[in-house]
Design a protein around this motif. Structure first.
Motif, PDB file in Angstrom:
ATOM      1  N   UNK A  79       9.852   4.324  -6.815  1.00 12.37           N
ATOM      2  CA  UNK A  79       9.194   5.564  -7.194  1.00 12.37           C
ATOM      3  C   UNK A  79       7.835   5.606  -6.503  1.00 12.37           C
ATOM      4  N   UNK A  80       7.669   6.579  -5.611  1.00 14.92           N
ATOM      5  CA  UNK A  80       6.423   6.717  -4.865  1.00 14.92           C
ATOM      6  C   UNK A  80       5.356   7.377  -5.747  1.00 14.92           C
ATOM      7  N   UNK A  81       4.138   7.373  -5.278  1.00 10.77           N
ATOM      8  CA  UNK A  81       3.021   7.920  -6.051  1.00 10.77           C
ATOM      9  C   UNK A  81       3.199   9.401  -6.366  1.00 10.77           C
ATOM     10  N   UNK A  82       3.922  10.131  -5.507  1.00 10.58           N
ATOM     11  CA  UNK A  82       4.156  11.560  -5.742  1.00 10.58           C
ATOM     12  C   UNK A  82       5.315  11.821  -6.702  1.00 10.58           C
ATOM     13  N   UNK A  83       5.920  10.740  -7.216  1.00 12.09           N
ATOM     14  CA  UNK A  83       7.029  10.872  -8.153  1.00 12.09           C
ATOM     15  C   UNK A  83       8.397  10.926  -7.489  1.00 12.09           C
ATOM     16  N   UNK A  84       8.450  10.920  -6.161  1.00  2.36           N
ATOM     17  CA  UNK A  84       9.762  10.931  -5.497  1.00  2.36           C
ATOM     18  C   UNK A  84      10.486   9.618  -5.780  1.00  2.36           C
ATOM     19  N   UNK A 127       0.773  -1.233   0.000  1.00  4.32           N
ATOM     20  CA  UNK A 127       0.000   0.000   0.000  1.00  4.32           C
ATOM     21  C   UNK A 127       0.808   1.288   0.000  1.00  4.32           C
ATOM     22  N   UNK A 128       2.068   1.257   0.487  1.00  8.91           N
ATOM     23  CA  UNK A 128       2.829   2.499   0.550  1.00  8.91           C
ATOM     24  C   UNK A 128       4.333   2.229   0.589  1.00  8.91           C
ATOM     25  N   UNK A 129       5.091   3.312   0.465  1.00  9.15           N
ATOM     26  CA  UNK A 129       6.552   3.214   0.447  1.00  9.15           C
ATOM     27  C   UNK A 129       7.095   2.702   1.776  1.00  9.15           C
ATOM     28  N   UNK A 130       6.473   3.089   2.889  1.00  5.61           N
ATOM     29  CA  UNK A 130       6.958   2.654   4.204  1.00  5.61           C
ATOM     30  C   UNK A 130       6.913   1.133   4.326  1.00  5.61           C
ATOM     31  N   UNK A 131       5.840   0.509   3.880  1.00  3.34           N
ATOM     32  CA  UNK A 131       5.751  -0.944   3.958  1.00  3.34           C
ATOM     33  C   UNK A 131       6.691  -1.597   2.946  1.00  3.34           C
ATOM     34  N   UNK A 132       6.865  -0.981   1.785  1.00  2.00           N
ATOM     35  CA  UNK A 132       7.830  -1.505   0.808  1.00  2.00           C
ATOM     36  C   UNK A 132       9.232  -1.485   1.405  1.00  2.00           C
ATOM     37  N   UNK A 133       9.555  -0.423   2.119  1.00  3.09           N
ATOM     38  CA  UNK A 133      10.856  -0.334   2.777  1.00  3.09           C
ATOM     39  C   UNK A 133      11.003  -1.437   3.827  1.00  3.09           C
ATOM     40  N   UNK A 134       9.944  -1.641   4.610  1.00  2.00           N
ATOM     41  CA  UNK A 134       9.963  -2.683   5.638  1.00  2.00           C
ATOM     42  C   UNK A 134      10.218  -4.061   5.000  1.00  2.00           C
ATOM     43  N   UNK A 135       9.541  -4.348   3.906  1.00  2.76           N
ATOM     44  CA  UNK A 135       9.750  -5.624   3.211  1.00  2.76           C
ATOM     45  C   UNK A 135      11.178  -5.706   2.664  1.00  2.76           C
ATOM     46  N   UNK A 136      11.685  -4.604   2.132  1.00  2.00           N
ATOM     47  CA  UNK A 136      13.040  -4.593   1.594  1.00  2.00           C
ATOM     48  C   UNK A 136      14.105  -4.823   2.645  1.00  2.00           C
ATOM     49  N   UNK A 186      13.352  -1.603 -10.888  1.00  2.00           N
ATOM     50  CA  UNK A 186      12.660  -0.368 -10.531  1.00  2.00           C
ATOM     51  C   UNK A 186      11.269  -0.733 -10.026  1.00  2.00           C
ATOM     52  N   UNK A 187      10.978  -0.321  -8.793  1.00  3.66           N
ATOM     53  CA  UNK A 187       9.703  -0.605  -8.141  1.00  3.66           C
ATOM     54  C   UNK A 187       8.838   0.653  -8.125  1.00  3.66           C
ATOM     55  N   UNK A 188       7.606   0.521  -8.588  1.00  2.40           N
ATOM     56  CA  UNK A 188       6.630   1.601  -8.512  1.00  2.40           C
ATOM     57  C   UNK A 188       5.666   1.281  -7.374  1.00  2.40           C
ATOM     58  N   UNK A 189       5.492   2.223  -6.453  1.00  2.00           N
ATOM     59  CA  UNK A 189       4.574   1.983  -5.340  1.00  2.00           C
ATOM     60  C   UNK A 189       3.158   1.885  -5.900  1.00  2.00           C
TER      61      UNK A 189
END
Length: 191
Positions: A67-72, A41-50, A96-99
């Motif tokens: 790449x987060x939904x805001x383009x960061x 659902x979000x970058x924070x959880x993707x980071x946790x999984x990583x 390359x992972x897109x959130x």
């Protein structure tokens, strides 16, 4: 590595705790980019999984860029390291992972295989800019693929032992392949 082009996207370094333990490689030999979606659902959880350690080497699964939904744009693993993102292709590729939620949280449920969330304009713009930068700085880079193109393994679904589902479906049917391929000098491969 050559300098990035003048309109390169801002990359925010955010190395994984084990990034230095990943196998080193010569980025000049990278010839493939693999596009993923996080299916989280979000970058924070993707980071946790990583950050999860899954291997005896003290490393886990992760892409190079997120790449987060805001383009960061965040770099979890530098391109001079082998990240674990696509079985059989890691040594030669950048991940390359897109959130994007994808099939989260029921990835293998046969009744929940739709991937309905669209990618944001900001994500696609950043992705195109990153791909152009990689093409300019990685001399062997000439191919692009979706994770679903390279891993077509089917597994038993989590809800029905009689049903098989694709293990990987990312980046999925909402990914704008035509727009991306028209904007970058890379050829899509499908083994």
């Amino acid at each position: 590595m050559p300098a990035p082009p003048p309109n390169a996207p801002e990359i925010r370094p955010w190395p994984l705790p084990y990034a230095d333990r990943l196998e080193a490689r010569d980025p000049a030999r990278v010839d493939l980019v693999v596009i993923h979606c996080t299916e989280l659902p979000d970058l924070a959880l993707a980071r946790e999984y990583g950050e999860r350690v899954l291997y005896d080497t003290g490393t886990g699964n992760s892409g190079h860029y997120y790449i987060d939904r805001d383009g960061s744009l965040h770099e979890f693993v530098a391109p001079d390291r082998v990240a674990h993102h696509t079985r059989g292709y890691n040594e030669r590729s950048v991940g390359i992972e897109l959130v994007n939620a994808g099939r989260y949280p029921d990835w293998l449920d046969s009744r929940r295989q739709a991937m309905d969330e669209p990618y944001t304009e900001a994500q696609v713009d950043t992705l195109v800019a990153l791909l152009r930068q990689l093409a300019a700085t990685l001399p062997a880079l000439e191919f692009i693929a979706g994770h679903e193109d390279l891993d077509q393994t089917r597994v038993v679904s989590s809800d029905n032992l009689e049903a098989l589902v694709f293990r990987k479906r990312d980046p999925g049917p909402r990914f704008p392949w035509s727009r991306v391929l028209d904007a970058v000098p890379l050829a899509r491969i499908r083994p």
